[in-house]
Design an enzyme around this catalytic site. Structure first.
Site, PDB file in Angstrom:
ATOM      1  N   HIS A 160      -2.981  10.928   0.782  1.00 61.19           N
ATOM      2  CA  HIS A 160      -2.464  10.724   2.133  1.00 61.19           C
ATOM      3  C   HIS A 160      -1.819  12.035   2.607  1.00 61.19           C
ATOM      4  O   HIS A 160      -0.626  12.102   2.867  1.00 61.19           O
ATOM      5  CB  HIS A 160      -1.475   9.545   2.163  1.00 61.19           C
ATOM      6  CG  HIS A 160      -1.279   8.941   3.515  1.00 61.19           C
ATOM      7  ND1 HIS A 160      -1.348   7.573   3.744  1.00 61.19           N
ATOM      8  CD2 HIS A 160      -1.007   9.494   4.709  1.00 61.19           C
ATOM      9  CE1 HIS A 160      -1.132   7.331   5.036  1.00 61.19           C
ATOM     10  NE2 HIS A 160      -0.901   8.480   5.644  1.00 61.19           N
ATOM     11  N   GLU A 191      -7.577   8.445   6.557  1.00 63.56           N
ATOM     12  CA  GLU A 191      -7.829   9.037   7.870  1.00 63.56           C
ATOM     13  C   GLU A 191      -8.355  10.467   7.850  1.00 63.56           C
ATOM     14  O   GLU A 191      -7.653  11.409   8.233  1.00 63.56           O
ATOM     15  CB  GLU A 191      -6.542   8.986   8.720  1.00 63.56           C
ATOM     16  CG  GLU A 191      -6.090   7.578   9.037  1.00 63.56           C
ATOM     17  CD  GLU A 191      -4.951   7.542  10.064  1.00 63.56           C
ATOM     18  OE1 GLU A 191      -4.366   8.593  10.368  1.00 63.56           O
ATOM     19  OE2 GLU A 191      -4.645   6.447  10.559  1.00 63.56           O
ATOM     20  N   ARG A 204       0.851  -1.193   0.000  1.00 68.29           N
ATOM     21  CA  ARG A 204       0.000   0.000   0.000  1.00 68.29           C
ATOM     22  C   ARG A 204       0.886   1.242   0.000  1.00 68.29           C
ATOM     23  O   ARG A 204       1.694   1.415   0.924  1.00 68.29           O
ATOM     24  CB  ARG A 204      -0.912  -0.005   1.241  1.00 68.29           C
ATOM     25  CG  ARG A 204      -1.718   1.267   1.367  1.00 68.29           C
ATOM     26  CD  ARG A 204      -2.574   1.327   2.632  1.00 68.29           C
ATOM     27  NE  ARG A 204      -3.247   2.600   2.671  1.00 68.29           N
ATOM     28  CZ  ARG A 204      -3.378   3.385   3.742  1.00 68.29           C
ATOM     29  NH1 ARG A 204      -2.905   2.995   4.917  1.00 68.29           N
ATOM     30  NH2 ARG A 204      -3.964   4.544   3.659  1.00 68.29           N
TER      31      ARG A 204
END
Ligand SMILES: *[C@@H]1O[C@H](CO)[C@@H](O)[C@H](O)[C@H]1NC(C)=O
Ligand SMILES: *[C@@H]1O[C@H](CO)[C@@H](O)[C@H](O)[C@H]1NC(C)=O
Length: 510
Positions: A150, A195, A105
């Site tokens: 991210h 997140e 990942r």
């Protein structure tokens, strides 16, 4: 590792699923098979490993700029070079081969691929880098799992408000489409956002993360709505325009640390549920629940506090019916990151101990590690039962979705004989196997965070999460497998979790 407080006394009220004799047998087993359907991998993120911050036509991200503000990163380091994976990615692939992982990942740097932030110009070198990475992973039998975002937003989009600007849902949709088009013939698992909570609370509610917008109690809720809409649009694009031909899947990763009451007093039990809804439900409920929208407890609490504080409307923006419908059901799996758990109480809470307004004040309770021995990197304090509880919560709340554990790991401040990290991994993986075999949770992947030491955001390169140590004083950024890398390699090779394994690091380097 010894505990100050016996956790089973503390957790007696919630240990109901530890009762049957079958459970005890499984829990006493020293060797456990890794179930066939569970893939094992490792993860990284672009900003944390790539370096090459101004290579070719790459534009600065909010994290490049944040690191260059003196005092922001605790050890004064920045992301200019970090692990130099932009230059040395082939070594990363050798390390992945060494471990024998099923998948890798990694994330894509938005300003590397789209130097203008917008999709009017695609960087040949930027997309070329990810093309090579994907091709070489596949040539080595490693499945690429790609995180689209991210945290490294192009600075020019931040100048327009970043995640606080509702138009970002369109900008993100365009970026996602560029990636599906360029890489989707080979990439079959997409993660839209990593997140949303951390990005919102730390970046918009405190100064801890880029973009350093300290709008506590307001900014972090504004961006939640926009992130959910951005995610949903990116999923719909995949679903409508790419799924038929590319035959992949697309979902979101949500930080799913567990929260519960510190004691079994009714007030603590209730605030435990509230804290869990603030921690996970705020992000997951709109996507994974049957009804959609934000969780009721959170909506009610923020509305009440906002009214008390004189705001003419709730600080949590409303989702319209159309928005609720657009967001609901937009994830092909539940991406699950997990590091630790906290216990909440109203007992020691005092008004004014947190800024007003703020996310913590809205919860209105004090969260602690409840007597467990706190880890050097405190948010990785080892409470293995918590991952099983969090997996069961997801199963019960959302009708047992397929879960991809996309991160789990332990931080230290160095040392290659990392016994504590191995113990953490062993106990967490053991708890995951309990969740699968005893509780029926449909966990499909387990991902260790992280492949190697890297730029741990505002902790710089001092906090270390790597299975591999990286020598940041060496121009080549030489990597050496820690004992934990040998441990993980062995788990993967034998597809067995040996709870008594005591591996040692051997002197090799990459
Ligand atoms: C890239 O940044 C480095 C500092 O990290 C600097 O020395 C170099 O001149 C920059 N290159 C370009 C092309 O701006
Ligand atoms: C990274 O680049 C910035 C901007 O060029 C520069 O000020 C800083 O010194 C560089 N950092 C290192 C460690 O070279």
């Amino acid at each position: 590792m010894l505990l100050h407080v016996n956790p089973f006394v503390l957790l007696a009220t919630s240990s109901f699923f530890l009762g049957t004799s079958h459970t005890e047998e499984v829990q006493q087993a020293k060797m456990r098979k890794i179930p066939e359907g569970l893939k094992l991998g490792v993860a990284t993120a672009a900003f944390q490993i790539e370096g090459g911050w101004n290579a070719s036509d790459k534009a600065p991200s909010i994290w490049d700029n944040y690191c260059h503000i003196p005092g922001k990163v605790s050890d004064g380091t920045d992301g200019n070079d970090t692990c130099k994976s932009y230059e040395f990615y082939q070594r990363d692939i050798k390390m992945l081969k060494f471990l024998g992982v099923d998948f890798y990942r990694f994330s894509i740097s938005w300003p590397r691929v789209l130097p203008n932030g917008f999709a009017n110009k695609i960087s040949k070198d930027g997309i070329g880098y990810y093309n090579k990475l994907v091709d070489e992973l596949l040539a080595n039998g490693i499945e690429p799992v790609v995180t689209i975002y991210h945290w490294d937003l192009p600075q020019n989009l931040q100048d327009l408000g970043g995640w606080a600007n509702p138009l970002i849902a369109e900008w993100f949709e365009d970026f996602a489409r560029v990636l599906y088009t360029a890489l989707g013939d080979r990439v079959k698992t997409w993660i839209t956002l990593n997140e949303p909570k951390q990005l919102g609370i730390y970046g918009y509610g405190t100064e801890r993360f880029a973009p350093n917008i300290c709008s506590a109690g307001l900014g972090e809720y504004m961006v939640v709505k926009n992130m959910l809409l951005a995610h949903a649009r990116a999923w719909h694009v995949y679903d409508k325009e790419f799924r038929d031909t590319q035959k992949g899947i697309c979902g979101i990763t949500i930080a799913s640390d567990f929260r519960e009451g510190l004691t079994d007093s009714p007030a603590d039990v209730e605030v435990g549920k509230l804290a869990l809804d603030f921690e996970i439900g705020l992000y997951s409920h709109p996507i994974f629940s049957k009804t959609g929208g934000f969780p009721e407890r959170v909506v009610k609490r923020i509305a009440e506090k906002s009214a008390e504080q004189g705001y003419p409307r709730s600080r949590l923006p409303e989702l319209t019916k159309a928005e609720i419908d657009l967001i609901k059901g937009t994830s092909d799996f539940y991406g699950f990151n997990h590091y630790s758990s906290k216990f909440f109480t109203t007992e020691t809470y005092k008004r004014g101990m947190f800024p007003i307004p703020s996310y913590s004040d809205d919860i209105g309770a004090v969260g602690t590690y409840g007597g467990y021995v706190e880890a050097p990197v405190i948010h990785t304090t080892k409470i293995p039962d918590g991952i099983r509880k969090a997996l069961n919560w997801v199963k019960d709340e959302y009708d047992n979705p397929e879960v991809f554990i996309t991160e789990n790991g332990y931080g230290t401040f160095g040392g290659n004989n990392d016994v504590e990290r191995i113990e953490y991994y062993k106990e967490y993986l053991n708890a995951v196997l309990d969740a699968i075999e005893l509780d029926g949770c449909r966990v499909r992947t387990y991902t260790a965070w992280s492949l190697m030491d890297n730029m741990e955001w505002s902790s710089g390169i001092s906090a270390k999460f790597g299975l591999f140590d990286v020598d940041f004083n060496d121009d080549r950024r030489t990597r050496r497998p820690r004992a934990s890398a040998f441990w993980y390699k062995d788990v993967i090779a034998k597809r067995t979790l040996d709870l008594e394994a005591k591996p040692h690091a051997e002197e090799i380097s990459f």
